[in-house]
Scaffold this active site. Structure first.
Site, PDB file in Angstrom:
ATOM      1  N   LYS A 123      19.327  20.969  63.136  1.00 31.52           N
ATOM      2  CA  LYS A 123      17.963  21.140  63.592  1.00 31.52           C
ATOM      3  C   LYS A 123      17.052  21.784  62.546  1.00 31.52           C
ATOM      4  O   LYS A 123      15.979  21.258  62.237  1.00 31.52           O
ATOM      5  CB  LYS A 123      18.013  22.000  64.851  1.00 31.52           C
ATOM      6  CG  LYS A 123      16.703  22.470  65.350  1.00 31.52           C
ATOM      7  CD  LYS A 123      16.924  23.539  66.394  1.00 31.52           C
ATOM      8  CE  LYS A 123      17.336  24.857  65.744  1.00 31.52           C
ATOM      9  NZ  LYS A 123      17.294  25.981  66.695  1.00 31.52           N
ATOM     10  N   THR A 124      17.509  22.896  61.997  1.00 28.02           N
ATOM     11  CA  THR A 124      16.665  23.615  61.045  1.00 28.02           C
ATOM     12  C   THR A 124      16.399  22.761  59.812  1.00 28.02           C
ATOM     13  O   THR A 124      15.287  22.746  59.278  1.00 28.02           O
ATOM     14  CB  THR A 124      17.330  24.937  60.631  1.00 28.02           C
ATOM     15  OG1 THR A 124      17.694  25.642  61.818  1.00 28.02           O
ATOM     16  CG2 THR A 124      16.385  25.789  59.822  1.00 28.02           C
TER      17      THR A 124
ATOM     18  N   ASP B  99       9.905  25.820  67.074  1.00 27.22           N
ATOM     19  CA  ASP B  99      11.364  25.842  67.176  1.00 27.22           C
ATOM     20  C   ASP B  99      11.757  26.371  68.554  1.00 27.22           C
ATOM     21  O   ASP B  99      11.003  27.119  69.169  1.00 27.22           O
ATOM     22  CB  ASP B  99      11.910  26.760  66.078  1.00 27.22           C
ATOM     23  CG  ASP B  99      13.395  26.578  65.872  1.00 27.22           C
ATOM     24  OD1 ASP B  99      13.950  25.588  66.395  1.00 27.22           O
ATOM     25  OD2 ASP B  99      13.998  27.428  65.198  1.00 27.22           O
ATOM     26  N   GLU B 100      12.937  26.027  69.022  1.00 26.54           N
ATOM     27  CA  GLU B 100      13.457  26.517  70.314  1.00 26.54           C
ATOM     28  C   GLU B 100      12.441  26.329  71.424  1.00 26.54           C
ATOM     29  O   GLU B 100      12.155  27.253  72.198  1.00 26.54           O
ATOM     30  CB  GLU B 100      13.834  28.003  70.207  1.00 26.54           C
ATOM     31  CG  GLU B 100      14.824  28.335  69.114  1.00 26.54           C
ATOM     32  CD  GLU B 100      16.268  28.011  69.478  1.00 26.54           C
ATOM     33  OE1 GLU B 100      16.498  27.220  70.427  1.00 26.54           O
ATOM     34  OE2 GLU B 100      17.172  28.524  68.790  1.00 26.54           O
TER      35      GLU B 100
ATOM     36  N   GLN C 131      20.220  24.019  76.177  1.00 25.04           N
ATOM     37  CA  GLN C 131      20.467  25.383  75.698  1.00 25.04           C
ATOM     38  C   GLN C 131      19.390  26.354  76.169  1.00 25.04           C
ATOM     39  O   GLN C 131      19.181  27.404  75.566  1.00 25.04           O
ATOM     40  CB  GLN C 131      20.566  25.407  74.171  1.00 25.04           C
ATOM     41  CG  GLN C 131      21.786  24.674  73.650  1.00 25.04           C
ATOM     42  CD  GLN C 131      21.987  24.911  72.167  1.00 25.04           C
ATOM     43  OE1 GLN C 131      22.335  25.996  71.734  1.00 25.04           O
ATOM     44  NE2 GLN C 131      21.767  23.872  71.370  1.00 25.04           N
TER      45      GLN C 131
ATOM     46  N   ARG D 129      29.777  26.903  70.296  1.00 30.91           N
ATOM     47  CA  ARG D 129      29.809  27.817  69.152  1.00 30.91           C
ATOM     48  C   ARG D 129      31.054  27.589  68.310  1.00 30.91           C
ATOM     49  O   ARG D 129      31.125  28.003  67.156  1.00 30.91           O
ATOM     50  CB  ARG D 129      29.822  29.287  69.596  1.00 30.91           C
ATOM     51  CG  ARG D 129      28.600  29.789  70.345  1.00 30.91           C
ATOM     52  CD  ARG D 129      27.317  29.414  69.713  1.00 30.91           C
ATOM     53  NE  ARG D 129      26.788  28.183  70.292  1.00 30.91           N
ATOM     54  CZ  ARG D 129      25.799  27.479  69.766  1.00 30.91           C
ATOM     55  NH1 ARG D 129      25.234  27.865  68.664  1.00 30.91           N
ATOM     56  NH2 ARG D 129      25.377  26.367  70.336  1.00 30.91           N
TER      57      ARG D 129
END
Length: 741
Positions: free
Chosen positions: A35-36, A225-226, A256, A618
């Site tokens: 994503k980043t 973002d997010e 998420q 994770r």
DNA sequence: CCAGGACACGTTTTT
DNA sequence: CGTGTCCTGG
């Protein structure tokens, strides 16, 4: 121009997202999908290909950590490709950071004093306490925390007191009364809390169209973002900024979304395509983090949620190891199991910090810590107290705030008697009362009262000495470097000595933290962000003021020991965004996870499920899921079933480590009322069993083994034995017929 | 001011 | 059960 470097090494979906024609985008980025990277490359693309000026790009995050990460990834990209671009040109920051910047630039239009102060939740609660005193409200009946929660909740929804319907409901009436008074106090003192920063920035644009217009023109591209974590005000703010002309790239993952309980609206991500025009949606579903089995498990769990935007992670990676499920006898056994697996893992040549233990609630960490401590394994707990939240740091900062502005009531109240200088509660009450009557600051009140000789001689002297210290510090600090100012504060207020002399290890730690503050001051670079095209700039802000603002908006990472090779312990919430080769998800029991507080509400249950999804994803290589059949919670024993989420994991990617049938343990066991050891859970020696820890024993069926743990006493005492042939087992002493070898 | 006792509380957390 | 906070008495 060759821009292939922006697309090289990206998969199809990532390329689509990066190279999309100018427009709004919804990038549904699954866990571990890069994503980043996409976000950063998209920004570079806009500059290189769409020929946008870096000055016209805004990128918004939730945490300072994420903002820093984005900045450094941008600079990395630019420097690797020798682009003469600096991320400083762009507005990259948190919602709060950017909103704060707007308020600073337009303080008059925002109806704030230029040097308005930021209240953290601690300050906020203190202020609410004062409101309670002034209004004479019973905090037994209406807990102050609740009022704080209420006020923040309303602000998150964009609601001022006047927007709230007055009702007969005593709860609403009381809360509203408090909210009104609190707001008035903030306005009078020039203070804004966190929620206020966002709300006021929104209102600034709402009421001053020419300012909004300026920023709309300046920022044709906004990236967020997010996105699934945005609350109502943040969403409204973004919509307003975007208007009809600008483009918004929203990156997020509805699966998420785990912060609904603090105002995040998962609907925002679902509404996005309707509220913004011509939105191109891209799904990033290829995962670069986890093995096939881990993803299969994650998908199997999350598919049980309704109303998802729909996404299925996949990988080119191997299926990998199966997920292991361990049914522990109790939380001690669970901790022990985890520690043993970590030891095995490390023995194979892995590091401690490649392991993470995740849990639903902080209370679970204690038993785990004890187990790690016992085995001498280094560990680090995430999300403890952060740097600028520490009492000693807040005290030092309070003095610095007073140097910057002596009318800062929150700071004044915090340190007027810290270190203790004989200003008692009564004296402070008097000052507060006087200030309230006069409608002035505490500082001003104190000065007036001294001039009028209101205080007793002793109290008067004490107050005077406090004022003198601050006045002197202010004088000495003029045009001085930040670290010098901090140094002065620590010395001349006696704060350093005061904290160093606190008893126990506390004193030393606090002293060190204060030294660390000086280091932080020395390292602090006043924001030299470019001001091109801004209506006003913040050049006239002193470095001190800028430092204080930064400290207020960035709690500071838990800095210490960051590079130590330690096992990572954290809640599932704080694990979001991180990854570890080896992950333990502990306490997967009904009532704990999903938590009983969320049990009956389907919406909250889905959020718990998303939390589980976050936890599973994770893990990179290996995931252990553990639960305890018996858990001591708040002093009494609870019997829990395995979490429903575990049952949702497809059975072909999970295996039970220890079959329940192979375990011998009492069906029911009665606790002796006076059995201290039993309550403590374990002992080093087998008390009256006649065996010792580490002793080699012979069992008629299982053969030879070593005693590794005892639990309980007398006939119900249990013992854990590592058998050579059949591995670890719990046996009841009474029936085990052990022979010492 | 501080120690010690009574008492309440017990999901997740960033800004 | 363990922790944190508040209050009281020395």
């Amino acid at each position: 121009m060759d821009v292939s470097y922006l697309l090289d090494g990206l998969n199809t979906a990532q390329r689509d997202a990066v190279s999309a024609p100018a427009g709004s985008q919804l990038i549904l980025a699954g866990a571990g999908s890069g994503k980043t990277r996409v976000l950063v490359h998209r920004m570079a693309w806009l500059i290189q290909v769409e020929q946008m000026s870096p000055y016209s790009i805004m990128a918004v995050t939730f945490t300072n950590k994420a903002a820093r990460e984005m900045r450094s990834r941008l600079d990395e990209l630019f420097s690797a490709t020798k682009q003469p671009i600096n991320s400083r040109a762009m507005w990259v920051g948190t919602f709060h950071g950017i909103a704060h910047r707007l308020l600073k630039a337009h303080w008059q239009d925002a109806n704030l004093p230029q040097n308005f102060q930021i209240l953290d939740s601690d300050d906020q609660l203190r202020l609410i306490k004062r409101v309670y005193q002034a209004l004479n409200i019973d905090d037994e009946k209406w807990p102050q925390k609740q009022a704080q929660y209420y006020i923040n909740g309303q602000k998150d929804e964009g609601l001022r007191p006047q927007h709230i319907q007055e009702t007969a409901d005593p709860y609403v009436r009381t809360m509203l009364q408090i909210y009104r008074a609190y707001e008035a106090d903030c306005q009078r003192g020039g203070m804004v809390d966190f929620a206020e920063i966002l709300l006021r920035a929104h209102e600034l644009w709402l009421h001053k169209p020419h300012i909004l217009e300026h920023y709309r023109n300046r920022f044709p591209f906004v990236l967020v973002d997010e996105f699934q974590d945005t609350n109502s005000v943040q969403y409204a703010w973004l919509r307003m900024l975007a208007g009809k002309e600008s483009f918004v790239t929203a990156v997020g993952d509805d699966d998420q979304s785990i912060y609904g309980w603090r105002g995040a609206k998962i609907e925002n991500i679902q509404r996005f395509t309707q509220d913004f025009s011509n939105v191109q949606t891209v799904r990033l579903e290829q995962n670069y983090r986890s093995t096939g089995n881990i993803l299969k498990a994650a998908n199997g769990v999350i598919v049980n949620n309704n109303g998802r935007l729909g996404k299925k992670l996949w990988t080119e990676d191997v299926a990998g190891e199966l997920i292991s499920l361990y049914a522990a006898y109790n939380e001690q056994d669970e901790a022990r199991f985890i520690v043993e697996r970590i030891q095995e893992w490390v023995r194979k040549g892995n590091s401690n910090n490649s392991c993470a233990i995740l849990y639903r609630s902080n209370a679970q960490s204690r038993v785990l810590e004890e187990a790690l401590l016992r085995e001498g394994i280094a560990y680090r707990i995430y999300g403890g107290q952060r740097f600028y939240d520490r009492i000693e740091i807040k005290n030092a900062i309070a003095y610095m705030r007073l140097i910057s502005n002596c009318h800062d009531d929150a700071g004044f109240e915090r340190v007027i008697n810290t270190p203790t200088r004989g200003v008692g509660g009564k004296t402070v009450d008097d000052i507060r009362l006087f200030a309230r009557e006069q409608g002035c600051s505490l500082w001003h009140a104190a000065e007036q009262m001294l001039a009028n000789r209101v205080f007793s001689p002793r109290a008067g002297n004490a107050v005077q000495s406090f004022l003198n210290i601050v006045v002197q510090l202010t004088r000495d600090s003029e045009n001085q470097a930040l670290d010098f100012i901090a140094q002065q504060v620590l010395e001349h207020t006696g704060l350093l000595v005061f904290h160093q002399n606190e008893k126990g290890e506390k004193g030393q730690a606090r002293g060190e933290n204060l030294q660390e503050l000086i280091t932080a001051c020395r390292a602090f670079n006043p924001d030299t962000n470019s001001t091109e095209g801004e209506i006003e700039n913040d050049e006239d802000l002193s470095p001190l003021q800028q430092f204080l603002d930064t400290a207020a908006l960035d709690a500071g990472e838990t800095q210490a020991d960051e590079f130590e090779d330690a096992v990572q312990l954290m809640t599932l919430h704080s694990a979001k965004g991180l990854e570890f080769p080896l992950v333990f998800m502990a306490g997967t029991e009904e009532g704990l996870f999903p938590h009983k507080m969320s049990g009956d509400d389907p919406e909250r249950l889905e959020e718990e499920r998303r939390l589980c999804y976050v936890g599973i994803t994770r893990a990179m290589q290996k995931l252990f899921i553990t639960y305890a059949e018996t858990r001591r919670l708040y002093g009494n024993e609870t019997y829990n079933n395995v979490s429903r989420f575990v049952k949702e994991i497809p059975s072909d990617c999970i295996q039970e480590v220890r079959l329940k049938a192979a375990v011998t343990r009492p069906v029911s066991f009665h606790r002796k009322p006076n059995a201290q050891i039993l309550r403590k859970g374990m002992s080093d020696v087998g008390e009256d069993t006649g065996f010792n820890l580490g002793q080699r024993v012979q069992h008629t069926v299982f053969g030879e083994g070593v005693i590794v743990h005892f639990e309980g006493q007398g006939p119900t005492a249990r013992v854990q034995i590592n058998f050579k042939q059949v591995g670890s087992k719990w046996l009841v002493m009474q029936y085990a017929k052990l022979e010492a070898i």
